[in-house]
Design a protein around this motif. Structure first.
Motif, PDB file in Angstrom:
ATOM      1  N   ALA A  59       3.733   5.789  -5.392  1.00  0.00           N
ATOM      2  CA  ALA A  59       3.798   5.718  -7.056  1.00  0.00           C
ATOM      3  C   ALA A  59       2.736   6.758  -7.536  1.00  0.00           C
ATOM      4  O   ALA A  59       3.025   7.269  -8.649  1.00  0.00           O
ATOM      5  CB  ALA A  59       3.490   4.213  -7.520  1.00  0.00           C
ATOM      6  N   GLU A  60       1.463   6.665  -6.942  1.00  0.00           N
ATOM      7  CA  GLU A  60       0.424   7.503  -7.237  1.00  0.00           C
ATOM      8  C   GLU A  60       0.660   8.984  -6.917  1.00  0.00           C
ATOM      9  O   GLU A  60       0.536   9.807  -7.891  1.00  0.00           O
ATOM     10  CB  GLU A  60      -0.684   7.121  -6.704  1.00  0.00           C
ATOM     11  CG  GLU A  60      -1.272   5.713  -7.334  1.00  0.00           C
ATOM     12  CD  GLU A  60      -2.501   4.991  -6.457  1.00  0.00           C
ATOM     13  OE1 GLU A  60      -2.953   5.706  -5.647  1.00  0.00           O
ATOM     14  OE2 GLU A  60      -2.899   3.823  -6.802  1.00  0.00           O
ATOM     15  N   CYS A  93       0.952   8.176   5.020  1.00  0.00           N
ATOM     16  CA  CYS A  93       0.969   6.760   4.288  1.00  0.00           C
ATOM     17  C   CYS A  93       0.634   5.887   5.271  1.00  0.00           C
ATOM     18  O   CYS A  93       0.168   4.639   4.929  1.00  0.00           O
ATOM     19  CB  CYS A  93       2.507   6.458   4.098  1.00  0.00           C
ATOM     20  SG  CYS A  93       3.325   7.624   2.771  1.00  0.00           S
ATOM     21  N   GLY A  94       0.271   6.238   6.505  1.00  0.00           N
ATOM     22  CA  GLY A  94      -0.100   5.192   7.124  1.00  0.00           C
ATOM     23  C   GLY A  94      -1.634   4.800   7.602  1.00  0.00           C
ATOM     24  O   GLY A  94      -2.126   3.788   8.307  1.00  0.00           O
ATOM     25  N   GLY A  95      -2.504   5.854   7.563  1.00  0.00           N
ATOM     26  CA  GLY A  95      -3.948   5.614   8.109  1.00  0.00           C
ATOM     27  C   GLY A  95      -4.041   5.431   9.681  1.00  0.00           C
ATOM     28  O   GLY A  95      -3.345   5.958  10.183  1.00  0.00           O
ATOM     29  N   ALA A  96      -4.581   4.142   9.902  1.00  0.00           N
ATOM     30  CA  ALA A  96      -4.557   3.906  11.411  1.00  0.00           C
ATOM     31  C   ALA A  96      -3.600   2.885  11.758  1.00  0.00           C
ATOM     32  O   ALA A  96      -3.951   2.309  12.943  1.00  0.00           O
ATOM     33  CB  ALA A  96      -5.937   3.262  11.454  1.00  0.00           C
ATOM     34  N   ILE A  97      -2.567   2.806  11.246  1.00  0.00           N
ATOM     35  CA  ILE A  97      -1.522   2.085  11.693  1.00  0.00           C
ATOM     36  C   ILE A  97      -0.749   2.743  12.816  1.00  0.00           C
ATOM     37  O   ILE A  97      -0.323   3.902  12.726  1.00  0.00           O
ATOM     38  CB  ILE A  97      -0.730   1.623  10.420  1.00  0.00           C
ATOM     39  CG1 ILE A  97      -1.428   0.814   9.373  1.00  0.00           C
ATOM     40  CG2 ILE A  97       0.582   0.809  11.099  1.00  0.00           C
ATOM     41  CD1 ILE A  97      -0.535   0.498   8.167  1.00  0.00           C
ATOM     42  N   GLU A 144       0.801  -1.247   0.073  1.00  0.00           N
ATOM     43  CA  GLU A 144       0.173  -0.077   0.101  1.00  0.00           C
ATOM     44  C   GLU A 144       0.980   1.376   0.015  1.00  0.00           C
ATOM     45  O   GLU A 144       0.692   2.175  -0.769  1.00  0.00           O
ATOM     46  CB  GLU A 144      -1.005  -0.116   1.107  1.00  0.00           C
ATOM     47  CG  GLU A 144      -1.933  -0.761   1.166  1.00  0.00           C
ATOM     48  CD  GLU A 144      -3.032  -0.972   2.435  1.00  0.00           C
ATOM     49  OE1 GLU A 144      -3.408   0.276   2.808  1.00  0.00           O
ATOM     50  OE2 GLU A 144      -3.543  -1.709   2.605  1.00  0.00           O
ATOM     51  N   ILE A 145       1.886   1.362   0.727  1.00  0.00           N
ATOM     52  CA  ILE A 145       2.808   2.315   0.943  1.00  0.00           C
ATOM     53  C   ILE A 145       3.601   2.672  -0.484  1.00  0.00           C
ATOM     54  O   ILE A 145       3.603   3.664  -0.932  1.00  0.00           O
ATOM     55  CB  ILE A 145       3.896   2.082   1.903  1.00  0.00           C
ATOM     56  CG1 ILE A 145       3.386   2.173   3.377  1.00  0.00           C
ATOM     57  CG2 ILE A 145       5.004   3.148   1.712  1.00  0.00           C
ATOM     58  CD1 ILE A 145       4.310   1.697   4.369  1.00  0.00           C
ATOM     59  N   ALA A 193       6.746  -1.762 -12.320  1.00  0.00           N
ATOM     60  CA  ALA A 193       5.700  -1.647 -13.183  1.00  0.00           C
ATOM     61  C   ALA A 193       4.665  -3.026 -12.802  1.00  0.00           C
ATOM     62  O   ALA A 193       3.566  -2.842 -13.080  1.00  0.00           O
ATOM     63  CB  ALA A 193       5.857  -1.547 -14.636  1.00  0.00           C
ATOM     64  N   THR A 194       5.175  -4.024 -12.831  1.00  0.00           N
ATOM     65  CA  THR A 194       4.368  -5.406 -12.674  1.00  0.00           C
ATOM     66  C   THR A 194       3.836  -5.367 -11.421  1.00  0.00           C
ATOM     67  O   THR A 194       2.430  -5.713 -11.575  1.00  0.00           O
ATOM     68  CB  THR A 194       5.240  -6.661 -13.124  1.00  0.00           C
ATOM     69  OG1 THR A 194       6.091  -6.392 -14.417  1.00  0.00           O
ATOM     70  CG2 THR A 194       4.681  -7.874 -12.987  1.00  0.00           C
ATOM     71  N   VAL A 195       4.364  -5.037 -10.298  1.00  0.00           N
ATOM     72  CA  VAL A 195       3.968  -5.301  -8.932  1.00  0.00           C
ATOM     73  C   VAL A 195       2.604  -4.070  -8.959  1.00  0.00           C
ATOM     74  O   VAL A 195       1.631  -4.434  -8.674  1.00  0.00           O
ATOM     75  CB  VAL A 195       4.908  -4.940  -7.865  1.00  0.00           C
ATOM     76  CG1 VAL A 195       4.297  -4.814  -6.606  1.00  0.00           C
ATOM     77  CG2 VAL A 195       5.981  -6.104  -7.862  1.00  0.00           C
ATOM     78  N   LEU A 196       2.987  -2.950  -9.451  1.00  0.00           N
ATOM     79  CA  LEU A 196       2.077  -1.938  -9.236  1.00  0.00           C
ATOM     80  C   LEU A 196       0.590  -2.019 -10.361  1.00  0.00           C
ATOM     81  O   LEU A 196      -0.359  -2.214  -9.786  1.00  0.00           O
ATOM     82  CB  LEU A 196       2.337  -0.557  -9.796  1.00  0.00           C
ATOM     83  CG  LEU A 196       3.524   0.001  -9.035  1.00  0.00           C
ATOM     84  CD1 LEU A 196       4.014   1.378  -9.445  1.00  0.00           C
ATOM     85  CD2 LEU A 196       2.831   0.406  -7.366  1.00  0.00           C
TER      86      LEU A 196
END
Length: 106
Positions: A34-35, A44-48, A28-29, A93-96
């Motif tokens: 990338a975006e 980057c963490g939200g509720a973490i 997710e990070i 690129a493949t992972v994304l």
């Protein structure tokens, strides 16, 4: 304060990068960076939990996936796209693309 460790390009290994990609939070990070480009850790963490998020950033940084720089009280993170592409062409690129396909299905 000690400097932030980043491996040199020739120290980045496929095993280390794949290990870093092996956790959903870290993916997710990577996707967020990338975006949106460079981001502060807190964005980057939200509720973490902060300590858990720090651990994930350390794994990504020490694997050579991200670059972290200190700016005032923040740590700004960006993907090491050029290094990853030079060492493992098409991997990022493949992972994304796989993450995007997975998000479309969900």
């Amino acid at each position: 304060m000690r400097p932030i460790y980043h491996p040199e390009r020739d120290q980045i290994t496929l095993a280390g990068v794949l290990y870093a990609f092996g956790d959903p939070v870290r993916l997710e990070i990577v996707q967020l960076l990338a975006e949106k480009g460079e981001q502060a850790c807190r964005d980057c963490g939200g509720a973490i939990a902060k300590s858990t998020l720090s651990h994930h950033f350390k794994i990504l940084r020490e694997a050579g996936v991200i670059f972290t720089q200190k700016s005032g009280t923040q740590h700004l993170n960006s993907l090491r796209k050029d290094d990853l592409e030079a060492l493992f062409p098409g991997l990022l690129a493949t992972v994304l693309a796989a993450l995007n396909r997975q998000a479309e299905v969900a």
